[in-house]
Scaffold this motif. Structure first.
Motif, mmCIF file in Angstrom:
data_model
loop_
_atom_site.group_PDB
_atom_site.id
_atom_site.type_symbol
_atom_site.label_atom_id
_atom_site.label_comp_id
_atom_site.label_asym_id
_atom_site.label_seq_id
_atom_site.Cartn_x
_atom_site.Cartn_y
_atom_site.Cartn_z
ATOM 1 N N THR A 165 0.658 -1.320 0.074
ATOM 2 C CA THR A 165 0.098 0.103 0.086
ATOM 3 C C THR A 165 1.007 1.350 0.255
ATOM 4 O O THR A 165 0.303 2.451 -0.338
ATOM 5 C CB THR A 165 -0.849 -0.119 1.188
ATOM 6 N N ILE A 166 2.011 0.978 0.624
ATOM 7 C CA ILE A 166 2.936 2.346 0.626
ATOM 8 C C ILE A 166 3.431 2.881 -0.832
ATOM 9 O O ILE A 166 3.292 4.102 -1.152
ATOM 10 C CB ILE A 166 4.233 2.168 1.475
ATOM 11 N N PRO A 167 3.937 2.034 -1.646
ATOM 12 C CA PRO A 167 4.225 2.480 -3.051
ATOM 13 C C PRO A 167 2.955 2.909 -3.783
ATOM 14 O O PRO A 167 2.868 3.787 -4.422
ATOM 15 C CB PRO A 167 4.761 1.159 -3.943
ATOM 16 N N THR A 169 0.161 4.374 -2.616
ATOM 17 C CA THR A 169 -0.272 5.727 -1.981
ATOM 18 C C THR A 169 0.764 6.645 -2.352
ATOM 19 O O THR A 169 0.315 7.801 -3.000
ATOM 20 C CB THR A 169 -0.180 5.593 -0.598
ATOM 21 N N THR A 170 2.137 6.423 -2.411
ATOM 22 C CA THR A 170 3.007 7.275 -2.888
ATOM 23 C C THR A 170 2.938 7.834 -4.562
ATOM 24 O O THR A 170 2.755 8.764 -4.796
ATOM 25 C CB THR A 170 4.503 6.733 -2.845
ATOM 26 N N MET A 171 2.617 6.634 -5.395
ATOM 27 C CA MET A 171 2.370 7.007 -6.585
ATOM 28 C C MET A 171 1.045 7.970 -6.972
ATOM 29 O O MET A 171 1.074 8.988 -7.637
ATOM 30 C CB MET A 171 2.316 5.682 -7.493
ATOM 31 N N VAL A 173 -0.335 9.874 -4.656
ATOM 32 C CA VAL A 173 0.041 11.427 -4.526
ATOM 33 C C VAL A 173 0.827 12.290 -5.587
ATOM 34 O O VAL A 173 0.821 13.272 -5.736
ATOM 35 C CB VAL A 173 0.846 11.330 -3.031
ATOM 36 N N CYS A 174 1.715 11.372 -5.803
ATOM 37 C CA CYS A 174 2.787 12.032 -6.975
ATOM 38 C C CYS A 174 1.970 12.518 -8.424
ATOM 39 O O CYS A 174 2.200 13.305 -8.994
ATOM 40 C CB CYS A 174 4.075 11.080 -7.277
#
Length: 196
Positions: A165-167, A169-171, A173-174
Motif C-alpha cells: 500500500t505504501i508504493p 499511495t506514493t504514486m 500522491v505524485c
C-alpha cells in the motif's frame, strides 16, 4: 519467531485470538482414562513470549492475598524447570498467605488455572506458542506433573499497513501533484497570453 518442531510438540491446538483458552488436563494409565485434574496448575511459554494475557485479576478470582506469579517465582529460584512446583505453591485463597504478603495489588493478573476458577488465556499476536504446564496443587499427586503443548493463534489483524500500500499511495500522491502542477502551469500561461 519460533521455528515449530512437529516431531517434539505434535500438532498445535488451533485457536482464534478472540477465544479464551484453558487447557483441560486428563490423567491416563496407558490407554485407560483415570480422571480430569481439578486442581490448580500453571502454564509458562517456553520461549518467553508475552502476548498471552490471563483473563482474571487476583481480585476477580477471589484472592485474599497477593497471588504467586511467574516473575515472583523467577526471582526466588535459579533453575527454570523447578521454579514453580507443587512443593512451593501457596494458594492466594489462604489466610496464612494473606498474613504474610498482604492483599492483591489492583489489576494484578491471576496466573493460576484450574477447571473451576474461570481463568483462561487470550493472545494479542498470531503465532505458535509452546507451553510447559505444571500441576501446582499438592493434593493432585505426589509426583511433579508436567507436560508440554502448543497452540497456533490466528486471526489477529496487522496494525501496520501492508508494504504494497505504501508504493501505491506514493504514486497516487505524485500523480495528483503532477496534475495540479500542470493545471496551474497551463492556467498561468493562458493568463500571461491574455495580458500581452
Amino acid at each position: 519467531m519460533v521455528k515449530y518442531n512437529y516431531a517434539d510438540w505434535g500438532c498445535p491446538i488451533l485457536i482464534d485470538y478472540t477465544e479464551n483458552f484453558k487447557p483441560v488436563i486428563d490423567f491416563y494409565d496407558g490407554e485407560d482414562f483415570i480422571e480430569t485434574v481439578n486442581g490448580d496448575y500453571f502454564v509458562h511459554e517456553d520461549f518467553n513470549r508475552t502476548s498471552a494475557r490471563y483473563k482474571l485479576t487476583a481480585k476477580k478470582a477471589g484472592c485474599k492475598a497477593a497471588p504467586q506469579s511467574w516473575s515472583e517465582m523467577l526471582t526466588n529460584m535459579s533453575y527454570s524447570n523447578l521454579i514453580w512446583t507443587r512443593d512451593n505453591y501457596e494458594s492466594c485463597m489462604s489466610d496464612t498467605r494473606a498474613d504474610q504478603v498482604g492483599p492483591p495489588q489492583p489489576g494484578q493478573r491471576y496466573e493460576i488455572l484450574s477447571s473451576s476458577n474461570g481463568n483462561a488465556l487470550r493472545w494479542s499476536q498470531n503465532g505458535y506458542y509452546v507451553y510447559t504446564l505444571t500441576v501446582l496443587d499438592p493434593d493432585t499427586s505426589f509426583c511433579q506433573l508436567r507436560t508440554k503443548f502448543a497452540v497456533c493463534v490466528h486471526g489477529v489483524l496487522s496494525e501496520t499497513p501492508h508494504v504494497s500500500t505504501i508504493p501505491v499511495t506514493t504514486m497516487l500522491v505524485c500523480f495528483l501533484v503532477a496534475i495540479v502542477y500542470c493545471s496551474s502551469h497551463k492556467h498561468l500561461k493562458k493568463r500571461e497570453g491574455k495580458q500581452k
